[in-house]
Every structure is written in C-alpha cells, then in structure tokens.
Design an enzyme around this catalytic site. Sequence first.
Site, PDB file in Angstrom:
ATOM      1  N   HIS A 263       0.840  -1.203   0.000  1.00  0.00           N
ATOM      2  CA  HIS A 263       0.000   0.000   0.000  1.00  0.00           C
ATOM      3  C   HIS A 263       0.879   1.260   0.000  1.00  0.00           C
ATOM      4  O   HIS A 263       0.711   2.150  -0.839  1.00  0.00           O
ATOM      5  CB  HIS A 263      -0.917  -0.020   1.226  1.00  0.00           C
ATOM      6  CG  HIS A 263      -1.801   1.181   1.352  1.00  0.00           C
ATOM      7  ND1 HIS A 263      -3.107   1.195   0.933  1.00  0.00           N
ATOM      8  CD2 HIS A 263      -1.555   2.429   1.840  1.00  0.00           C
ATOM      9  CE1 HIS A 263      -3.628   2.398   1.161  1.00  0.00           C
ATOM     10  NE2 HIS A 263      -2.707   3.165   1.711  1.00  0.00           N
ATOM     11  N   GLU A 264       1.820   1.313   0.923  1.00  0.00           N
ATOM     12  CA  GLU A 264       2.690   2.493   1.007  1.00  0.00           C
ATOM     13  C   GLU A 264       3.561   2.609  -0.242  1.00  0.00           C
ATOM     14  O   GLU A 264       3.905   3.710  -0.657  1.00  0.00           O
ATOM     15  CB  GLU A 264       3.541   2.458   2.282  1.00  0.00           C
ATOM     16  CG  GLU A 264       2.732   2.405   3.596  1.00  0.00           C
ATOM     17  CD  GLU A 264       1.623   3.443   3.708  1.00  0.00           C
ATOM     18  OE1 GLU A 264       1.743   4.514   3.085  1.00  0.00           O
ATOM     19  OE2 GLU A 264       0.619   3.183   4.409  1.00  0.00           O
ATOM     20  N   HIS A 267       1.761   4.617  -2.749  1.00  0.00           N
ATOM     21  CA  HIS A 267       1.941   6.058  -2.499  1.00  0.00           C
ATOM     22  C   HIS A 267       3.334   6.495  -2.958  1.00  0.00           C
ATOM     23  O   HIS A 267       3.501   7.542  -3.583  1.00  0.00           O
ATOM     24  CB  HIS A 267       1.799   6.351  -1.001  1.00  0.00           C
ATOM     25  CG  HIS A 267       0.384   6.304  -0.492  1.00  0.00           C
ATOM     26  ND1 HIS A 267      -0.615   7.095  -1.008  1.00  0.00           N
ATOM     27  CD2 HIS A 267      -0.194   5.571   0.502  1.00  0.00           C
ATOM     28  CE1 HIS A 267      -1.757   6.846  -0.340  1.00  0.00           C
ATOM     29  NE2 HIS A 267      -1.529   5.919   0.570  1.00  0.00           N
ATOM     30  N   GLU A 293      -4.594   8.113  -2.850  1.00  0.00           N
ATOM     31  CA  GLU A 293      -5.111   6.845  -2.330  1.00  0.00           C
ATOM     32  C   GLU A 293      -5.434   5.889  -3.482  1.00  0.00           C
ATOM     33  O   GLU A 293      -5.322   4.671  -3.332  1.00  0.00           O
ATOM     34  CB  GLU A 293      -6.352   7.137  -1.468  1.00  0.00           C
ATOM     35  CG  GLU A 293      -6.670   6.096  -0.438  1.00  0.00           C
ATOM     36  CD  GLU A 293      -5.555   5.802   0.571  1.00  0.00           C
ATOM     37  OE1 GLU A 293      -4.624   6.622   0.731  1.00  0.00           O
ATOM     38  OE2 GLU A 293      -5.611   4.733   1.191  1.00  0.00           O
TER      39      GLU A 293
HETATM   40 ZN    ZN Z   1      -2.988   5.268   1.959  1.00  0.00          ZN
END
Ligand code: ZN
Length: 498
Positions: A263-264, A267, A293
């Site tokens: 997830h990171e 980003h 996001e």
């Molecule tokens: Zn996030």
Amino acid sequence: MVKPDLQSLDDKLKRIQILDSISGLLGWDELVNLPPESSGQRAEQAAAIAEVCHHASTDPEIGDLLSNLELSLPEQELDAQIVIREARKDYDRNAKLPAAFVRRKARLDSAAYHAWAKARKESDFSLFAPYLQQQLDSAKEYADYLGWGENPYDCLIDLYDPGMDSESISSLFDSLKQELVPIVQQIFGSKYQNQNSSVFRGFPIEDQRAFLKDVTAAIGFDYQRGRIDVSLHPFCSGNGADTRMTTRFDENNPLDSLFSAIHETGHGLYEQGLPLDHLHTALGKAAGMGAHESQSRLWENQVCRSRAFWNRYEPEFRAKFGKQLSGISSDALYLAINNVSKNPIRVDSDEVTYNLHIIIRFEIEKQLFEGTLPVKDLPGAWNSRYKELLDIEPKNDAEGVLQDVHWSGGAFGYFPSYCLGNMLAAQLWYAALEQLPDLESDFEKGEFSRLLTWLQKNVHSQGKRYGLKSLTLRSTGEELSPKCLIRYLKNRYLPLYP
Ligand code: ZN
C-alpha cells in the site's frame, strides 16, 4: 517583467519546498527513530521549523509577485498558469489566517490529541467531546477566513481533494451504498466468511522483511531514492527525491506487513513518478488525497491481491515460509489474502466493507457541519449507523467513535478521500485493462512496468494540473463514479463467498 517575476517566484517556492521537506524529515524521524525520552526537544524543533516554514510561505513578496504575474502572464503559458493558480491558493490559505488563530489552533490540536488518546484508552467519549466541539468550531472559523460557498464543510473537503464538495460526494456515496450493502450482506451470509483467522503462526520478521522488499522493488519502488522502515502505523512521507515509507511486523500476521508495505509503495510510486524538477510547484505535486489513495489501493488490491500476482509469488512465499504454510492450501491462502470480515475497526477492515466505514464517517461529518447532529449524540449515531450498514455493534467507544485520530486534529473532510480513491483505483484499473488487455499475464511473470508506465503517463506526470473529477475523466475517459468499484468488488469477491 514576466520572466524575472516567474524566476523570483520559482526561487521562493523552492525554498518553501526545501523547508517543508526538512519539517517532514523531522516528523518521519519522530515516528521511526526517536528515543522515548527525546520527545520534548523534538516538539521544540518541530515548532521552530514550523515557524520558519510559515514565515517563508506567507512572505508578502510572494503575494506581490503573484499579483503581478496574474495581471501580466500570457494565457498560453499553460504550465506557468497552473503554477500560479496553485501558489495563489496555498499563499491565501496561509496568509488569510490571523496569527492568533494559527497559534490557538496549534494549542488546541495538541490538547485535543491528548484528550482523545486518554478518552480512547478509558473508552469514554465524554472526555473528548468538549475538544471535538472546539475543533468543529475552529474548523468553521477556518472556513470563514478562507471563504466558502454552499457549506463550510466544502472548504475543508477542498483542502484534501480540490474541486470536490459535500453535495457531489453525497451523490457518489449514496449510489455506492445502495449497491454495496447487498454485496456485504451476501458475503456475511457465506459459509466461507471468517474461517481463516489465526492460521498464520511464527513467520520470522527478517524473512518477512526480505520478501516484502523483493515484492516492492519488483513493482517498481526505487530504493536508491527511498527506503522502508518500521513504525506503529504504516505511512509514506517525503517526496520523489527521498521517499520514506514504513510498515509494521507481526510474526503471526505476515499479510499485514506485506500489504501495508505494498500500500505504502503505491503512495511512494506516485511520489517517485511526479516530475522531479518540479517538486516545488504544482507541476510536481500530487493531485490530491483521493488521487494519492487511488495509487496505493490499486497496487495493494487490484494488483497484489489478484490470482495472477499470487500465481507468480506463492511459490516464493512458500519457499521462504514452507513450515509455516505447510497446512494451508493454495485456496485457503488466497481466501486469507482476500478475507472479508465483520470488523468494527476501519484500519483493520477489508476492501469491501472499508467503503461503508468511510460512508458512515462522511455522513456524520456532514451532519456535524449542518448542525443536525450535536457532538454529545455522536456515539449513539455512530453505533446505530454501524448496526444498520454493517451489522456491527461496537463493544465500547474505543472500538466505535473514538477509534480514529483524525477528528482530534480537526481533520474533517479527510475521510471521503479514502473511498474516492477506491473508486478512482477501480476506474483506472479497467481503463488500463482496456488499453493493455493482457496486463494480468505480466503479473504472472513478475512484470509490472507496463502498468507503472501507464500510471506515470496518465496520473503521475500530470502533477496537480487537474482536480479529482477532471483527472478521472482525462485518465479513464469516464466521469468519477462507483460503477467500476462495484464491478470490481463483485468480480473479485462474490465467487470467493458463494
Ligand atoms: Zn494510503
């Protein structure tokens, strides 16, 4: 006069960005490295650099330069127009706030955070309620300084997702809710639901770290200008020149550390894909929280929870953790990766129910701003919404209304971004599939560069040129809508939970 003014503005924006990056590094260090007894000095360091940042970003010369440029810059200078438009927004945001308000708000943030932490520990909303009321009043005051049209709440939403407002979010969320609630009900009624908790035991942290580093590097994270560390709550900070992300480890929950890291990484890939020469202007900044996001969710969910991805990585996962996975079949592993459960806690919930957690928060924030829900009635409203939409009854305030940190900092309008990001992620996914139909066969080979290049071209390289709605339309050819998210969730989850 235009050229020298543009150059002077550019120099000043560069200095602001460098100062902000120092402040960000102090913040990262506080969450990753700071010894427990060193927080006093860090608070003073943070306050000192915040003052320097504020001073630089409210420099009246910036206001003069902007005014000159707004009058004289030719319309065809599109990129420069965007830089000026966004610099004006940022400058006004800082310069329109009276110093006394900024000081009062900083004190309130600190007091409200500690009150929230205590209230959550004791699971007693009444300890936090007076501070929440003050944060709400302060948010309305903030909106008054900046100016608002229909609703002061819109002014806060715009902070996170430029161009969005509560009316358009309401209409998106209402149609999402209608389709999503029956899907959640079907899954909750399936006999396959909630069978696979606690099957994972004793995954050595060092092996988990090695595995997730392999995966995140394969996806495209550039470890020559970024790193991953450990923190209590995973996050990604910094910028494309120096991207700092974190995960957390639990020997009995290897999927949490892996998917947090992925997830990171999503980003981080966005930050690393923004034009490096323009980090200090709107051309090199992210379009907003929802767009950000969308990148983390797309890599985490659409890509790395897919069959194709696990066809490639399951053998490697088993090679590293053969003993721990010995009693777990391929199907059970895949179901655990796509586990949907009745979890009262947003951050621990799955990608199906997650959106309902967000819709509840948005509806509550809207009512708080409209004045139709008094702060003291919040726990009751929270619990009845959870019962109604998710069939969940929080055991206490800590598990319910006090679970998130956001409101203690007055960050109203932030929650919707998570769900808007899920919508955009699904739309980008189907748009990419349309243009690259055999994309998933790449994942079977551990190959992700075609998707990353597509995202760089359609999203990352655009910087802050467009707000969420226009970015969606330009990158996917469709208006922002929950249609693709529903299609994706049905395709992925209904076959798993018959
Ligand atoms: Zn996030």
